[in-house]
Design an enzyme around this catalytic site. Structure first.
Site, PDB file in Angstrom:
ATOM      1  N   ASP A 199       0.848  -1.196   0.000  1.00  9.68           N
ATOM      2  CA  ASP A 199       0.000   0.000   0.000  1.00  9.68           C
ATOM      3  C   ASP A 199       0.883   1.246   0.000  1.00  9.68           C
ATOM      4  O   ASP A 199       2.021   1.202   0.471  1.00  9.68           O
ATOM      5  CB  ASP A 199      -0.866   0.042   1.274  1.00  9.68           C
ATOM      6  CG  ASP A 199      -2.021  -0.965   1.243  1.00  9.68           C
ATOM      7  OD1 ASP A 199      -2.257  -1.600   0.201  1.00  9.68           O
ATOM      8  OD2 ASP A 199      -2.686  -1.096   2.293  1.00  9.68           O
ATOM      9  N   MET A 200       0.328   2.354  -0.504  1.00  9.68           N
ATOM     10  CA  MET A 200       1.094   3.602  -0.454  1.00  9.68           C
ATOM     11  C   MET A 200       0.543   4.484   0.663  1.00  9.68           C
ATOM     12  O   MET A 200      -0.652   4.729   0.733  1.00  9.68           O
ATOM     13  CB  MET A 200       1.008   4.333  -1.800  1.00  9.68           C
ATOM     14  CG  MET A 200       1.991   5.470  -1.912  1.00  9.68           C
ATOM     15  SD  MET A 200       3.721   4.954  -1.669  1.00  9.68           S
ATOM     16  CE  MET A 200       4.195   4.471  -3.328  1.00  9.68           C
ATOM     17  N   GLN A 244      -0.611   7.148  -6.362  1.00 11.17           N
ATOM     18  CA  GLN A 244      -1.744   8.027  -6.026  1.00 11.17           C
ATOM     19  C   GLN A 244      -1.802   9.180  -7.032  1.00 11.17           C
ATOM     20  O   GLN A 244      -0.856   9.982  -7.100  1.00 11.17           O
ATOM     21  CB  GLN A 244      -1.544   8.592  -4.619  1.00 11.17           C
ATOM     22  CG  GLN A 244      -1.417   7.532  -3.539  1.00 11.17           C
ATOM     23  CD  GLN A 244      -0.642   8.025  -2.308  1.00 11.17           C
ATOM     24  OE1 GLN A 244       0.288   8.831  -2.437  1.00 11.17           O
ATOM     25  NE2 GLN A 244      -1.000   7.527  -1.144  1.00 11.17           N
ATOM     26  N   ARG A 274      -1.315  -0.670  -8.561  1.00 13.46           N
ATOM     27  CA  ARG A 274      -2.707  -0.361  -8.199  1.00 13.46           C
ATOM     28  C   ARG A 274      -2.813   1.170  -8.269  1.00 13.46           C
ATOM     29  O   ARG A 274      -2.057   1.868  -7.596  1.00 13.46           O
ATOM     30  CB  ARG A 274      -3.032  -0.839  -6.781  1.00 13.46           C
ATOM     31  CG  ARG A 274      -4.418  -0.378  -6.321  1.00 13.46           C
ATOM     32  CD  ARG A 274      -4.549  -0.375  -4.804  1.00 13.46           C
ATOM     33  NE  ARG A 274      -4.583  -1.710  -4.241  1.00 13.46           N
ATOM     34  CZ  ARG A 274      -4.203  -1.974  -2.983  1.00 13.46           C
ATOM     35  NH1 ARG A 274      -3.745  -1.006  -2.202  1.00 13.46           N
ATOM     36  NH2 ARG A 274      -4.259  -3.205  -2.533  1.00 13.46           N
ATOM     37  N   LYS A 280      -6.649   7.326  -6.082  1.00 15.04           N
ATOM     38  CA  LYS A 280      -6.573   8.794  -6.083  1.00 15.04           C
ATOM     39  C   LYS A 280      -5.676   9.278  -4.943  1.00 15.04           C
ATOM     40  O   LYS A 280      -5.013  10.293  -5.062  1.00 15.04           O
ATOM     41  CB  LYS A 280      -7.983   9.387  -5.953  1.00 15.04           C
ATOM     42  CG  LYS A 280      -8.832   9.150  -7.189  1.00 15.04           C
ATOM     43  CD  LYS A 280     -10.144   9.912  -7.107  1.00 15.04           C
ATOM     44  CE  LYS A 280     -11.041   9.537  -8.278  1.00 15.04           C
ATOM     45  NZ  LYS A 280     -12.368  10.186  -8.172  1.00 15.04           N
ATOM     46  N   GLY A 281      -5.694   8.574  -3.818  1.00 17.73           N
ATOM     47  CA  GLY A 281      -4.891   8.989  -2.653  1.00 17.73           C
ATOM     48  C   GLY A 281      -5.810   9.443  -1.541  1.00 17.73           C
ATOM     49  O   GLY A 281      -6.665  10.292  -1.750  1.00 17.73           O
ATOM     50  N   THR A 319     -10.950   2.234  -7.606  1.00 17.34           N
ATOM     51  CA  THR A 319     -11.771   3.427  -7.403  1.00 17.34           C
ATOM     52  C   THR A 319     -13.234   3.024  -7.281  1.00 17.34           C
ATOM     53  O   THR A 319     -13.633   1.955  -7.758  1.00 17.34           O
ATOM     54  CB  THR A 319     -11.609   4.410  -8.587  1.00 17.34           C
ATOM     55  OG1 THR A 319     -12.382   5.583  -8.353  1.00 17.34           O
ATOM     56  CG2 THR A 319     -12.028   3.794  -9.921  1.00 17.34           C
ATOM     57  N   HIS A 320     -14.035   3.922  -6.647  1.00 18.92           N
ATOM     58  CA  HIS A 320     -15.497   3.729  -6.618  1.00 18.92           C
ATOM     59  C   HIS A 320     -16.157   4.767  -7.506  1.00 18.92           C
ATOM     60  O   HIS A 320     -17.370   4.895  -7.523  1.00 18.92           O
ATOM     61  CB  HIS A 320     -16.021   3.880  -5.182  1.00 18.92           C
ATOM     62  CG  HIS A 320     -15.171   3.200  -4.179  1.00 18.92           C
ATOM     63  ND1 HIS A 320     -14.115   3.824  -3.561  1.00 18.92           N
ATOM     64  CD2 HIS A 320     -15.179   1.922  -3.728  1.00 18.92           C
ATOM     65  CE1 HIS A 320     -13.512   2.965  -2.762  1.00 18.92           C
ATOM     66  NE2 HIS A 320     -14.131   1.803  -2.849  1.00 18.92           N
ATOM     67  N   ARG A 367     -10.009   7.482   7.913  1.00 15.39           N
ATOM     68  CA  ARG A 367      -9.772   7.878   6.515  1.00 15.39           C
ATOM     69  C   ARG A 367     -11.037   7.689   5.682  1.00 15.39           C
ATOM     70  O   ARG A 367     -11.336   8.494   4.808  1.00 15.39           O
ATOM     71  CB  ARG A 367      -8.611   7.069   5.917  1.00 15.39           C
ATOM     72  CG  ARG A 367      -7.254   7.496   6.459  1.00 15.39           C
ATOM     73  CD  ARG A 367      -6.129   7.020   5.577  1.00 15.39           C
ATOM     74  NE  ARG A 367      -5.887   5.598   5.657  1.00 15.39           N
ATOM     75  CZ  ARG A 367      -5.150   5.004   6.612  1.00 15.39           C
ATOM     76  NH1 ARG A 367      -4.603   5.720   7.578  1.00 15.39           N
ATOM     77  NH2 ARG A 367      -4.962   3.701   6.600  1.00 15.39           N
ATOM     78  N   ARG A 368     -11.780   6.630   5.976  1.00 16.99           N
ATOM     79  CA  ARG A 368     -13.031   6.408   5.222  1.00 16.99           C
ATOM     80  C   ARG A 368     -14.037   7.533   5.526  1.00 16.99           C
ATOM     81  O   ARG A 368     -14.751   7.974   4.650  1.00 16.99           O
ATOM     82  CB  ARG A 368     -13.652   5.041   5.562  1.00 16.99           C
ATOM     83  CG  ARG A 368     -12.764   3.838   5.302  1.00 16.99           C
ATOM     84  CD  ARG A 368     -12.422   3.562   3.856  1.00 16.99           C
ATOM     85  NE  ARG A 368     -11.464   4.359   3.175  1.00 16.99           N
ATOM     86  CZ  ARG A 368     -10.127   4.201   3.158  1.00 16.99           C
ATOM     87  NH1 ARG A 368      -9.559   3.250   3.829  1.00 16.99           N
ATOM     88  NH2 ARG A 368      -9.356   4.998   2.445  1.00 16.99           N
TER      89      ARG A 368
END
Ligand SMILES: Cc1cc2nc3c(=O)[nH]c(=O)nc-3n(C[C@H](O)[C@H](O)[C@H](O)COP(=O)(O)OP(=O)(O)OC[C@H]3O[C@@H](n4cnc5c(N)ncnc54)[C@H](O)[C@@H]3O)c2cc1C
Length: 321
Positions: free
Chosen positions: A136-137, A166, A187, A190-191, A229-230, A291-292
């Site tokens: 993960d970044m 990102q 992967r 957007k970040g 992405t969603h 974060r969500r």
């Protein structure tokens, strides 16, 4: 603008000890508690049950054992062992052989050399068990160290690993060229982190435009890219580019987070696209959860509603259903 302020606000709250204590008490206490919308559970059994349900719907999974920014080598070692155990359990359970890791969970802030050793321990086990490991970044100060570590392991012939880029960061399109030359798997996201305008586009429209450019480049030149992405417009753009350039559906995948836009998830699968769901689990879920919320402040209403419902039965229910 609102987006930037919201992220800043939730970023600040993510460091509140009081909030963390309250959230830890209520967030996962019952099967309907609010954090469970995004987090599969606190232990491996719950995570594997979620994987089974997701795979049963024709989707793929990657499991993330939550944790980040550890401050001791002992914690980094525990995190590494947890991943080793997780992969064994996933293999036994017949789950997709794919995990996501964070370098600060494996000790990057404590001792860079040891964090590389920890990643190697995971990659060795992954090789033996035929797993793919996505790194993960994290936020911008970790981008160069992450890409440096990735170059090191790539030179050491670990090809069962991939990175995340990102589109929010100005540098990412240059990084993408480098990773494409390596032939490594990316992967694209957007970040999620709050970043300063010196390193990241302050306007969402620019983040989206960069995302569209990068997905175009990846679909044409990348090695099995993951379009994570969603955003239905970005998903439509990826489908359009793939169709126009005859990129077969087995040469890329979409990825989405557990609990977000399940409607879009279902329609991608029914249209015959590959979709992998990122499934996080573990006791250290608070920063991920915040974060969500920061990505979509409307989620706060959902949390508030759940908390109100919870207050009616705070102690009457067992801890697990
Ligand atoms: C599989 C996966 C792995 C990821 N890994 C990383 C990583 O390693 N590093 C990193 O920085 N970021 C990562 N992210 C997060 C990513 O950077 C974004 O912050 C996140 O995906 C939201 O952006 P979006 O592309 O969905 O677009 P947005 O434009 O932000 O959102 C599009 C739509 O998606 C829905 N949506 C988005 N977020 C939420 C939410 N939290 N709750 C409810 N609905 C929402 C809304 O309907 C929204 O309108 C990852 C995302 C995915 C899907």
């Amino acid at each position: 603008m609102f987006d930037v302020v919201a992220r800043g606000f939730f970023h600040a709250l993510a460091h509140s000890r009081l909030l963390k204590k309250l959230a830890s008490r209520y967030g996962m206490a019952t099967p309907r508690s609010f954090a469970r919308r995004f987090i599969a559970g606190e232990d491996i059994d719950e995570a594997l049950a979620t994987c089974r349900a997701i795979q049963g719907q024709g989707m793929l999974v990657t499991l993330d054992h939550l944790g980040e920014r550890v401050t001791s080598l002992a914690e980094a070692d525990t995190a590494t062992r947890d991943y080793l155990q997780l992969m064994e359990r996933m293999a036994l359970a017949g789950a997709d052989r794919n995990v996501s890791i964070k370098l600060t969970h494996l000790g990057l802030d404590v001792d860079r050399g040891i964090s590389v050793d920890n990643v190697r321990r995971i990659l060795e086990a992954a090789k033996r068990l035929d797993f793919f490991v996505r790194i993960d970044m994290e936020n911008s100060p970790y981008v160069q160290p992450t890409l440096d570590l990735f170059d090191t392991i790539w030179q050491q012939e670990y090809r069962n690993a991939g990175v995340v880029l990102q589109s929010a960061l100005y540098r990412s399109e240059r990084d993408l060229e480098h990773v494409i030359v390596l032939g490594a798997r990316v992967r694209l996201v957007k970040g999620t982190y709050k970043e300063s305008r010196t390193v990241a586009y302050p306007k969402k429209a620019d983040v989206d435009r960069a995302y569209a450019r990068m997905l175009h480049r990846l679909l044409l030149e990348g090695n099995y890219p993951a379009i994570a992405t969603h955003d239905v417009e970005m998903i439509a753009e990826a489908k359009r580019v793939a169709a126009e350039h005859h990129v077969e559906r087995d040469r890329f995948e979409f990825q989405m987070l557990h609990g977000i836009r399940r409607d879009v998830q279902a329609s991608l699968v029914s249209d015959g696209y590959r979709l992998r769901i990122y499934v996080p689990y573990g006791r250290d879920w608070f920063p991920y959860f915040m974060r969500r919320l920061g990505e979509r402040p409307a989620n706060v209403i959902f949390v508030a509603r759940s908390l109100l419902a919870e207050r009616q039965f705070p102690l009457a229910r067992p801890a697990r259903g």
